[in-house]
Write a protein that holds these residues in place. Structure first.
Motif: not given
Length: 406
Positions: A289-303
């Motif tokens: 879950r923590r890695n999912q959140l890290r990836l989600g944060l990166a995706f949202m920021s780039v997007g």
């Protein structure tokens, strides 16, 4: 407070579905309801062209929906904990059917406002109720299964429904003779069929003989759990603000800033953003879950950066790609928020806690969109989009790292 029932106590001769098929009936009804809630997305421009109202009125019509969601979550999102999941879900879907009828009978701006508000009321009640009902049905049908699977399916149904609504609306707007009537006629039938199905699904909570005194929504959590809950809720707020943009003003940006007036394109773009959110949950389901959140944060920021630059250049490709990447991030962050909130609650308050989470999330759906609508009235649309993107970028980077630390 409700009592979650064991399978032996759930026997009801009037119920025809077992818990496993009942799970899928609720999931289908949830999907149809969420799709209906976003069907108007590519149709707003048609209403605007027909009636000649300004763009900010689109945000007000959209906000009527979000206000309905928040009001119902605050006043009634938790009542299924003691009234029963099936009864509350049935009433919520019937409210959506009433909204569909109003769209058909009263297609002027006051009617649109009323229909969207009622639709929001139904969605607000159903979102928390169906999420809790799905979890409980699945637990009874498959007690050995990881509970996170139910949370994944529920989140995918939610986002998948939100994705298909604009796609259906855009296709019908482009190709049928009555684009402001046919979508609502189709969904009115689907909603009524869903209501019949829900009436045959097993109940999963016991209605108490003495009901507790009514009170509006609150967060029924131990004090130690509240910081994590509110961190999750703020992350959901930021995530839903991106969805709010693409379910309200994206067609306006496409037609105005990007010079792409196609109704089907408007539907496809919104569909792509939401389906990316659902797909990311499936693709990364085995990730911690923590890695999912890290990836989600990166995706949202780039997007968000891509959305802002795509509006400034302007570039259709960059705007769409940015939206899809941000949507994938929203899916991961949203799933993490729902799973975290559900894990903090006991069985008797799960509906209430989820209702509180969705209340804050849907505030994210409404408030930033109203702000950007006001910004468009005062500033160039591309500038308003840039400000929106920067503010949400700051918010998501403040909230999600707190979720990761816990």
């Amino acid at each position: 407070m409700s009592t979650t029932l064991t399978p032996s106590r759930l026997a009801d001769s009037r119920v025809r579905f077992a818990h496993q098929p009942g799970f899928w009936v609720i999931a289908t009804a949830f999907l149809i309801t969420m799709a209906f809630s976003t069907v108007p997305t590519p149709l707003y421009a048609l209403y605007q062209r027909r009636d000649g109202f300004p763009t900010y009125l689109i945000t007000i019509i959209f906000a009527a929906y979000a206000v309905g969601v928040m009001v119902s979550l605050y006043l009634a999102g938790h009542v299924s904990d003691w009234l029963g999941r099936r009864r509350v879900a049935l009433l919520a879907v019937l409210a959506e059917a009433v909204a569909a009828a109003i769209f058909l009978i009263w297609p002027d701006v006051p009617g649109l406002l009323l229909a969207r508000f009622i639709s929001g009321v139904g969605v607000g009640v159903l979102t928390a109720t169906a999420t809790a009902h799905l979890s409980e049905l699945r637990k009874i049908a498959r007690p050995e299964e990881d509970p996170s699977r139910s949370a994944l399916i529920s989140s995918m149904v939610n986002l998948g429904g939100l994705a298909f609504g604009p796609l259906v609306g855009g296709i019908l707007a482009q190709y049928v003779a009555s684009p402001l009537e046919r979508p609502y006629e189709i969904f009115l039938v689907l909603l009524l069929l869903s209501a019949v199905g829900i009436a045959l699904v097993p109940e999963t909570v016991e209605r108490l003989e003495e009901r507790p005194a009514y009170r509006p929504q609150r967060v029924a959590l131990p004090a130690a759990a509240k910081p994590l809950f509110f961190a999750s809720a703020i992350g959901a707020f930021a995530a839903f603000s991106i969805f709010g943009l693409f379910t309200s003003l994206a067609p306006t940006f496409l037609a105005g800033v990007l010079h792409q007036p196609s109704r089907i394109l408007a539907g496809v773009v919104t569909f792509a953003v939401f389906i990316a959110g659902a797909a990311s949950q499936v693709i990364f389901v085995k990730m911690e879950r923590r890695n999912q959140l890290r990836l989600g944060l990166a995706f949202m920021s780039v997007g968000l950066v891509g959305i802002a630059i795509g509006g400034l250049i302007p570039s259709l490709a960059l705007f769409v790609i940015g939206g899809v990447i941000a949507g994938a991030g929203v899916g991961l962050v949203f799933r993490g928020a729902v799973a975290t909130a559900a894990s903090l609650a006991d069985a008797g308050s799960r509906g209430e806690v989820l209702a509180a989470l969705f209340l804050i999330a849907y505030a994210g759906l409404a408030l930033p969109v109203l702000a950007i609508g006001l910004g468009i009235a005062l500033l160039p649309a591309a500038t308003a989009l840039l400000i929106f993107s920067v503010l949400i970028l700051i918010l998501v980077n403040a909230a999600v790292p707190r979720m990761i630390k816990h």
